[in-house]
Design an enzyme around this catalytic site. Structure first.
Site, PDB file in Angstrom:
ATOM      1  N   GLN A 100       0.858  -1.184   0.000  1.00 24.37           N
ATOM      2  CA  GLN A 100       0.000   0.000   0.000  1.00 24.37           C
ATOM      3  C   GLN A 100       0.892   1.230   0.000  1.00 24.37           C
ATOM      4  O   GLN A 100       1.731   1.407   0.890  1.00 24.37           O
ATOM      5  CB  GLN A 100      -0.904   0.027   1.230  1.00 24.37           C
ATOM      6  N   TYR A 170      -6.262  10.853   3.609  1.00 22.31           N
ATOM      7  CA  TYR A 170      -4.857  11.031   3.267  1.00 22.31           C
ATOM      8  C   TYR A 170      -4.816  12.084   2.154  1.00 22.31           C
ATOM      9  O   TYR A 170      -5.845  12.623   1.755  1.00 22.31           O
ATOM     10  CB  TYR A 170      -4.265   9.707   2.802  1.00 22.31           C
ATOM     11  N   ALA A 345      -9.528  -7.865   7.569  1.00 21.20           N
ATOM     12  CA  ALA A 345      -8.493  -7.282   8.419  1.00 21.20           C
ATOM     13  C   ALA A 345      -8.628  -7.767   9.853  1.00 21.20           C
ATOM     14  O   ALA A 345      -7.898  -8.647  10.297  1.00 21.20           O
ATOM     15  CB  ALA A 345      -8.532  -5.764   8.356  1.00 21.20           C
ATOM     16  N   ARG A 346      -9.588  -7.207  10.603  1.00 24.43           N
ATOM     17  CA  ARG A 346      -9.680  -7.557  12.023  1.00 24.43           C
ATOM     18  C   ARG A 346      -9.927  -9.042  12.230  1.00 24.43           C
ATOM     19  O   ARG A 346      -9.374  -9.645  13.172  1.00 24.43           O
ATOM     20  CB  ARG A 346     -10.799  -6.736  12.687  1.00 24.43           C
TER      21      ARG A 346
END
Length: 417
Positions: A100, A170, A345-346
């Site tokens: 990433q 971002y 993810a989690r």
């Protein structure tokens, strides 16, 4: 047509994955002075061994002033030996590996970077307690070129894909947001101008690597803040990126590290745990007003699916579903809805081998309870707090031995899923 089996091979541009599951980007907190450590290698090898088709290294800043933590990986010659060790180790387990890349912009850690954070317009970051200065056109040209440089280095390091970060406010995402972007030049005003930076970044990456590796964009659908970027603008931006021919797949996300950090992370809000890892005076601020800044959103499986379907209907690109992918049922629903891949993810922080477990038993569900106590652990090595911690704390590749965590400004956006 019958939807694909999630455990069948899937293609992203020039890359074929062994199955359609991806370990989503979660900032690991395991790099040191911009370089890879053995702990970081072990972190990603666990997911590769656990069955994912691809794991994502996060977050690799394209320039020093784009880091959200001063220890994050930078695309320097000194970092390359460690990055090659990392990619080789993941490949040895039969999985692909993505990097990433992006620039933190107003989310960047100004103090650790030794330079002001950049933003489309000057602003104060209440959560991080710092100020951002307005990026000049020269800044933007430098950062666009840096994305191309990072993509070339990713090829050199053996990565199979890059995921360009266009989310969570971002830098590129902050330019998309009408709430954050108040410019009156060619990068501000109407949506086409606000999308200019994102499109230039993607073009620079495509020009740098061609079709040597897969190019994925991670795009916000919704900042989670009134007056911010939302689906009505995300759809045309996705269509423009597709028409530009600069990406091979699209992953959709939501939330703002500046304006609403918990919007992506449905479930509990661990205020005490966040305060516990913060330096003063941020610690005191989190304890006093954290409940106002960090809002609670109830968790449901596949919680981004309904919004993502709106974009899915508007583009033909392969799409990756993120958010609450915890079972075979959710995976199958995504495949039936036209998504080509799912990102987790989690659930994988809780069980790195969950993909193998689900493949062996379709009724298997994630043990993740969505407490979100994993989120503050990015200061000491991202992990599920319910799992015994086993880290080597051994040498980093390409630097002297040693590892030290670095408490920086909290950036929840790295924990995607």
């Amino acid at each position: 047509m019958n939807p694909p089996d999630v455990f069948s091979p899937g293609r992203i541009g020039p890359l074929t994955l062994r199955n359609r599951t991806i370990k989503a980007a979660t900032y690991e907190g395991l790099s040191h002075r911009g370089r890879v450590t053995q702990d970081l290698v072990d972190f990603h090898v666990a997911y590769a061994r656990g069955g994912v088709g691809m794991t994502t290294v996060a977050y690799c800043a394209v320039d020093k002033d784009g880091r959200t933590d001063r220890h994050q990986i930078l695309w320097t010659d000194e970092a390359m030996p460690g990055l090659r060790v990392l990619t080789d180790a993941v490949h040895a387990e039969g999985a692909a590996i993505s990097a990433q890349i992006g620039h933190g912009g107003p989310v960047a850690e100004a103090r650790g970077n030794g330079s002001p954070a950049l933003a489309p317009s000057a602003r104060v970051n209440v959560i991080a307690m710092n100020k951002s200065r307005e990026a000049t056109v020269a800044d933007l040209r430098r950062i666009v070129a840096a994305h191309g440089h990072a993509a070339r280095k990713a090829v050199e390091a053996g990565f199979d894909a890059v995921e360009v970060h266009l989310g969570h406010n971002y830098l590129a995402s902050s330019f998309l947001s009408p709430k954050l972007n108040h410019r009156d030049d060619e990068y501000g005003g109407g949506l086409r101008n606000r999308a200019r930076l994102a499109r230039e970044v993607m073009q620079a990456v495509r020009d740098a690597v061609g079709d040597r590796i897969a190019i994925i964009a991670k795009l916000n659908m919704d900042d989670g803040a009134p007056g911010g970027f939302w689906l009505d603008e995300a759809i045309p931006v996705a269509q423009w990126l597709e028409a530009d021919g600069t990406l091979d797949a699209l992953e959709l996300t939501a939330g703002s590290s500046l304006l609403n950090p918990m919007y992506l992370f449905k479930g509990d809000v661990p205020i005490d745990e966040f305060a516990g890892v913060m330096p003063q005076p941020i610690k005191a601020g989190v304890k006093m007003i954290g409940h106002r800044l960090l809002k609670h959103y109830p968790y449901t499986d596949g919680f981004l699916l309904e919004d993502a379907r709106q974009v899915r209907a508007a583009v033909d690109l392969p799409m990756i579903l993120l958010g609450g992918v915890t079972s075979r049922d959710v995976m199958d629903t995504a495949m039936a809805g036209g998504f080509a891949f799912v990102a987790m993810a989690r659930a994988l922080l809780r069980e790195p081998d969950l993909v193998n477990r689900i493949q062996a038993d379709a009724a298997r569900r994630s043990l993740c309870i969505h407490c979100n106590k994993c989120m503050p652990t990015n200061y000491t090595g991202t992990r599920c707090v319910l799992v015994e911690r086993r880290t080597s704390r051994t040498a980093s590749w390409g630097k002297p031995e040693g590892y030290a965590s670095s408490p920086g400004e909290w950036d929840a956006s790295h924990h995607s899923g």
